[in-house]
Design a protein around this motif. Structure first.
Motif, PDB file in Angstrom:
ATOM      1  N   MET A  16     -27.901   5.895   4.176  1.00 60.99           N
ATOM      2  CA  MET A  16     -28.072   7.031   5.088  1.00 60.99           C
ATOM      3  C   MET A  16     -27.956   8.341   4.307  1.00 60.99           C
ATOM      4  O   MET A  16     -27.035   8.523   3.524  1.00 60.99           O
ATOM      5  CB  MET A  16     -27.009   6.992   6.189  1.00 60.99           C
ATOM      6  CG  MET A  16     -27.132   8.098   7.221  1.00 60.99           C
ATOM      7  SD  MET A  16     -25.894   7.911   8.525  1.00 60.99           S
ATOM      8  CE  MET A  16     -26.260   9.369   9.498  1.00 60.99           C
ATOM      9  N   ALA A  17     -28.927   9.233   4.504  1.00 60.79           N
ATOM     10  CA  ALA A  17     -28.939  10.509   3.785  1.00 60.79           C
ATOM     11  C   ALA A  17     -27.772  11.383   4.235  1.00 60.79           C
ATOM     12  O   ALA A  17     -27.374  11.367   5.403  1.00 60.79           O
ATOM     13  CB  ALA A  17     -30.258  11.229   4.027  1.00 60.79           C
ATOM     14  N   LYS A  18     -27.235  12.137   3.289  1.00 58.44           N
ATOM     15  CA  LYS A  18     -26.121  13.007   3.640  1.00 58.44           C
ATOM     16  C   LYS A  18     -26.609  14.186   4.468  1.00 58.44           C
ATOM     17  O   LYS A  18     -27.794  14.545   4.447  1.00 58.44           O
ATOM     18  CB  LYS A  18     -25.418  13.502   2.374  1.00 58.44           C
ATOM     19  CG  LYS A  18     -26.171  14.569   1.586  1.00 58.44           C
ATOM     20  CD  LYS A  18     -25.377  14.970   0.372  1.00 58.44           C
ATOM     21  CE  LYS A  18     -26.026  16.140  -0.370  1.00 58.44           C
ATOM     22  NZ  LYS A  18     -25.888  17.411   0.318  1.00 58.44           N
ATOM     23  N   ASN A  19     -25.686  14.803   5.189  1.00 58.59           N
ATOM     24  CA  ASN A  19     -26.035  15.967   5.995  1.00 58.59           C
ATOM     25  C   ASN A  19     -26.467  17.130   5.109  1.00 58.59           C
ATOM     26  O   ASN A  19     -25.996  17.288   3.977  1.00 58.59           O
ATOM     27  CB  ASN A  19     -24.841  16.403   6.844  1.00 58.59           C
ATOM     28  CG  ASN A  19     -24.584  15.454   7.997  1.00 58.59           C
ATOM     29  OD1 ASN A  19     -25.470  14.708   8.409  1.00 58.59           O
ATOM     30  ND2 ASN A  19     -23.370  15.463   8.524  1.00 58.59           N
ATOM     31  N   ILE A  20     -27.357  17.945   5.649  1.00 64.38           N
ATOM     32  CA  ILE A  20     -27.797  19.163   4.971  1.00 64.38           C
ATOM     33  C   ILE A  20     -26.940  20.313   5.492  1.00 64.38           C
ATOM     34  O   ILE A  20     -26.914  20.587   6.694  1.00 64.38           O
ATOM     35  CB  ILE A  20     -29.288  19.442   5.264  1.00 64.38           C
ATOM     36  CG1 ILE A  20     -30.167  18.298   4.750  1.00 64.38           C
ATOM     37  CG2 ILE A  20     -29.710  20.770   4.647  1.00 64.38           C
ATOM     38  CD1 ILE A  20     -31.578  18.332   5.297  1.00 64.38           C
ATOM     39  N   HIS A  21     -26.258  20.985   4.574  1.00 64.40           N
ATOM     40  CA  HIS A  21     -25.449  22.144   4.951  1.00 64.40           C
ATOM     41  C   HIS A  21     -26.278  23.405   4.704  1.00 64.40           C
ATOM     42  O   HIS A  21     -26.735  23.640   3.581  1.00 64.40           O
ATOM     43  CB  HIS A  21     -24.148  22.177   4.143  1.00 64.40           C
ATOM     44  CG  HIS A  21     -23.184  21.105   4.553  1.00 64.40           C
ATOM     45  ND1 HIS A  21     -22.110  21.333   5.372  1.00 64.40           N
ATOM     46  CD2 HIS A  21     -23.156  19.775   4.259  1.00 64.40           C
ATOM     47  CE1 HIS A  21     -21.445  20.210   5.566  1.00 64.40           C
ATOM     48  NE2 HIS A  21     -22.063  19.241   4.906  1.00 64.40           N
ATOM     49  N   ILE A  22     -26.459  24.189   5.748  1.00 66.90           N
ATOM     50  CA  ILE A  22     -27.324  25.357   5.663  1.00 66.90           C
ATOM     51  C   ILE A  22     -26.555  26.630   5.962  1.00 66.90           C
ATOM     52  O   ILE A  22     -25.647  26.653   6.795  1.00 66.90           O
ATOM     53  CB  ILE A  22     -28.541  25.207   6.616  1.00 66.90           C
ATOM     54  CG1 ILE A  22     -29.606  26.256   6.309  1.00 66.90           C
ATOM     55  CG2 ILE A  22     -28.127  25.255   8.082  1.00 66.90           C
ATOM     56  CD1 ILE A  22     -30.962  25.941   6.911  1.00 66.90           C
ATOM     57  N   GLY A  23     -26.895  27.681   5.227  1.00 69.31           N
ATOM     58  CA  GLY A  23     -26.335  28.999   5.462  1.00 69.31           C
ATOM     59  C   GLY A  23     -27.394  29.907   6.063  1.00 69.31           C
ATOM     60  O   GLY A  23     -28.556  29.887   5.629  1.00 69.31           O
ATOM     61  N   ILE A  24     -27.011  30.675   7.054  1.00 63.64           N
ATOM     62  CA  ILE A  24     -27.942  31.570   7.747  1.00 63.64           C
ATOM     63  C   ILE A  24     -27.708  32.986   7.257  1.00 63.64           C
ATOM     64  O   ILE A  24     -26.607  33.530   7.401  1.00 63.64           O
ATOM     65  CB  ILE A  24     -27.742  31.519   9.277  1.00 63.64           C
ATOM     66  CG1 ILE A  24     -27.656  30.060   9.776  1.00 63.64           C
ATOM     67  CG2 ILE A  24     -28.867  32.274   9.979  1.00 63.64           C
ATOM     68  CD1 ILE A  24     -28.881  29.229   9.526  1.00 63.64           C
ATOM     69  N   ILE A  25     -28.736  33.600   6.697  1.00 61.81           N
ATOM     70  CA  ILE A  25     -28.639  34.977   6.200  1.00 61.81           C
ATOM     71  C   ILE A  25     -29.478  35.859   7.122  1.00 61.81           C
ATOM     72  O   ILE A  25     -30.707  35.858   7.065  1.00 61.81           O
ATOM     73  CB  ILE A  25     -29.125  35.074   4.748  1.00 61.81           C
ATOM     74  CG1 ILE A  25     -28.335  34.106   3.858  1.00 61.81           C
ATOM     75  CG2 ILE A  25     -28.993  36.506   4.236  1.00 61.81           C
ATOM     76  CD1 ILE A  25     -28.829  34.041   2.422  1.00 61.81           C
ATOM     77  N   GLY A  26     -28.812  36.597   8.000  1.00 60.56           N
ATOM     78  CA  GLY A  26     -29.491  37.443   8.990  1.00 60.56           C
ATOM     79  C   GLY A  26     -29.348  36.852  10.377  1.00 60.56           C
ATOM     80  O   GLY A  26     -29.826  35.750  10.636  1.00 60.56           O
ATOM     81  N   LEU A  27     -28.684  37.588  11.263  1.00 60.58           N
ATOM     82  CA  LEU A  27     -28.349  37.052  12.589  1.00 60.58           C
ATOM     83  C   LEU A  27     -29.005  37.845  13.717  1.00 60.58           C
ATOM     84  O   LEU A  27     -28.394  38.118  14.737  1.00 60.58           O
ATOM     85  CB  LEU A  27     -26.823  37.039  12.770  1.00 60.58           C
ATOM     86  CG  LEU A  27     -26.041  36.200  11.752  1.00 60.58           C
ATOM     87  CD1 LEU A  27     -24.547  36.358  11.955  1.00 60.58           C
ATOM     88  CD2 LEU A  27     -26.439  34.730  11.847  1.00 60.58           C
ATOM     89  N   VAL A  52     -36.149  18.283   2.297  1.00 61.46           N
ATOM     90  CA  VAL A  52     -34.887  18.405   1.557  1.00 61.46           C
ATOM     91  C   VAL A  52     -34.380  17.034   1.136  1.00 61.46           C
ATOM     92  O   VAL A  52     -33.808  16.866   0.056  1.00 61.46           O
ATOM     93  CB  VAL A  52     -33.834  19.159   2.398  1.00 61.46           C
ATOM     94  CG1 VAL A  52     -32.459  19.101   1.737  1.00 61.46           C
ATOM     95  CG2 VAL A  52     -34.261  20.613   2.605  1.00 61.46           C
ATOM     96  N   HIS A  53     -34.621  16.013   1.976  1.00 59.12           N
ATOM     97  CA  HIS A  53     -34.210  14.645   1.653  1.00 59.12           C
ATOM     98  C   HIS A  53     -35.193  13.949   0.713  1.00 59.12           C
ATOM     99  O   HIS A  53     -35.036  12.759   0.414  1.00 59.12           O
ATOM    100  CB  HIS A  53     -34.060  13.823   2.934  1.00 59.12           C
ATOM    101  CG  HIS A  53     -32.849  14.176   3.752  1.00 59.12           C
ATOM    102  ND1 HIS A  53     -31.595  14.277   3.204  1.00 59.12           N
ATOM    103  CD2 HIS A  53     -32.717  14.443   5.081  1.00 59.12           C
ATOM    104  CE1 HIS A  53     -30.720  14.593   4.154  1.00 59.12           C
ATOM    105  NE2 HIS A  53     -31.368  14.705   5.299  1.00 59.12           N
ATOM    106  N   GLY A  54     -36.231  14.687   0.274  1.00 59.02           N
ATOM    107  CA  GLY A  54     -37.168  14.125  -0.684  1.00 59.02           C
ATOM    108  C   GLY A  54     -38.283  13.308  -0.066  1.00 59.02           C
ATOM    109  O   GLY A  54     -38.989  12.583  -0.779  1.00 59.02           O
ATOM    110  N   GLN A  55     -38.453  13.419   1.254  1.00 58.74           N
ATOM    111  CA  GLN A  55     -39.496  12.668   1.949  1.00 58.74           C
ATOM    112  C   GLN A  55     -40.758  13.526   2.117  1.00 58.74           C
ATOM    113  O   GLN A  55     -40.712  14.741   2.019  1.00 58.74           O
ATOM    114  CB  GLN A  55     -38.983  12.228   3.324  1.00 58.74           C
ATOM    115  CG  GLN A  55     -37.735  11.361   3.276  1.00 58.74           C
ATOM    116  CD  GLN A  55     -37.110  11.178   4.642  1.00 58.74           C
ATOM    117  OE1 GLN A  55     -37.719  11.476   5.666  1.00 58.74           O
ATOM    118  NE2 GLN A  55     -35.867  10.714   4.674  1.00 58.74           N
ATOM    119  N   GLN A  56     -41.861  12.853   2.366  1.00 61.38           N
ATOM    120  CA  GLN A  56     -43.117  13.557   2.648  1.00 61.38           C
ATOM    121  C   GLN A  56     -42.971  14.338   3.937  1.00 61.38           C
ATOM    122  O   GLN A  56     -42.463  13.837   4.937  1.00 61.38           O
ATOM    123  CB  GLN A  56     -44.256  12.540   2.799  1.00 61.38           C
ATOM    124  CG  GLN A  56     -45.584  13.161   3.127  1.00 61.38           C
ATOM    125  CD  GLN A  56     -46.612  12.945   2.031  1.00 61.38           C
ATOM    126  OE1 GLN A  56     -46.439  12.118   1.157  1.00 61.38           O
ATOM    127  NE2 GLN A  56     -47.671  13.705   2.094  1.00 61.38           N
TER     128      GLN A  56
END
Length: 326
Positions: A1-12, A291-295
């Protein structure tokens, strides 16, 4: 199972908030950090989305090692510096449209990211919308026959729109509906019908030099010689109208106000078609796949750059004659 993607939001801002809600619906994406220059907005959004890692300096967010990717949702003139810093920090990038505030900036961003293996995606949600997908399929299936002309109408009783009140959206430097709304359709036109080769544009602007255009009449030519006519007006009476129409030798297909699909064979009246909603394809899912390397079906910085070339020719006509782009 792929690990979670942690994302940062720049601009709210308003657009950023919309996409945060989409991120929040997914099990494989964790919104880990917020960055905004307004501490008041940071606090408000942190409470709304239960995010504890808060920054007023995007460089500090980029040093936060937990972050895998960033969503850049600041005004266009800040895209280049933040994107280049994100590339240097090794973060995957989802960037708001337009890509930049000039062709030169867009070119530098594209050149930098192409030297890496990072995912670089543009927020062009129209491509994933069922109405445009159905429009495109009917064109490709021959419904209109040979393409004769494309018309794009953008009429706004209020600009900025009432839900989008912001000084920069109203400003001439990096705002206006040609940039903010037109970019979606320019990118879609080039994807579906091929590159724009020439532009001839006439802008109408208010006396205040800080304010964006309130009118545009423009013609673009596709590489095959077909004309694209643009009719734009803002701060007028009436309702908001967005119409994108393809006219051919056998029929017409028209998208009205983003989602309403109307068609007619030559000589007949337009009738509305039911849009077949398909939730299997959306930007966030495709970004996560990449991001997970998939098509994945993504529209990247090269698509943003190609749209930027056309946008700047429309926004900054050098003369009344044709400007050749390719």
């Amino acid at each position: 199972m792929a690990k979670n993607i942690h994302i940062g939001i720049i601009g709210l801002g308003a657009i950023g908030e919309r996409l945060i809600k989409s991120f929040e619906t997914r099990d494989d994406i964790v919104v880990s950090a917020f960055c905004d220059t307004s501490e008041t907005r940071l606090k408000e959004m942190a409470e709304a989305f239960n995010v504890i890692n808060l920054f007023t300096d995007y460089n500090e967010l980029l040093r936060f090692t937990e972050i895998d990717a960033v969503y850049v949702a600041v005004p266009p003139k800040f895209h280049e510096e933040i994107v280049l810093a994100s590339i240097k920090a090794g973060k995957h990038i989802l960037c708001e449209k337009p890509l930049a505030n000039s062709v030169e900036e867009a070119n530098r961003m594209l050149a930098a990211v192409q030297k890496t293996t990072l995912v670089h995606a543009m927020h062009f949600p129209l491509n994933y919308q069922a109405s445009l997908q159905q429009f495109e399929k009917m064109v490709n299936d021959g419904y209109i026959g040979e393409l004769r002309r494309i018309n794009l109408k953008m009429h706004f009783p209020h600009w900025p729109r009432l839900w989008q009140q912001s000084d920069w959206v109203a400003g001439r430097e990096q705002g206006g509906y040609v940039l903010e709304v037109g970019v979606h359709w320019i990118q879609a036109i080039q994807r579906i019908f091929g590159p724009v080769s020439e532009v001839r544009s006439k802008l109408q602007s208010p006396e205040d030099p800080s304010l964006c255009e309130n009118g545009i009449i423009a013609e673009m030519k596709l590489a095959n010689g077909v004309s694209v006519l643009i009719d734009g007006l803002s701060n007028i009476g009436g309702e908001e109208q967005l119409e994108f129409a393809a006219y051919g030798t056998k029929g017409t297909i028209l998208l009205r106000n983003w989602r309403q699909l109307l068609v007619a064979k030559s000589g007949e009246e337009l009738t509305e078609l039911a849009v077949k909603e398909d939730s299997s394809l959306d930007l966030i899912s495709e970004f996560a796949k990449a991001v997970h390397g998939q098509q994945a079906e993504l529209y990247d910085f090269s698509d943003g750059y190609n749209a930027q070339i056309v946008l700047e020719a429309l926004r900054h006509p050098q003369h009344d004659d044709w400007q050749k782009l390719i």
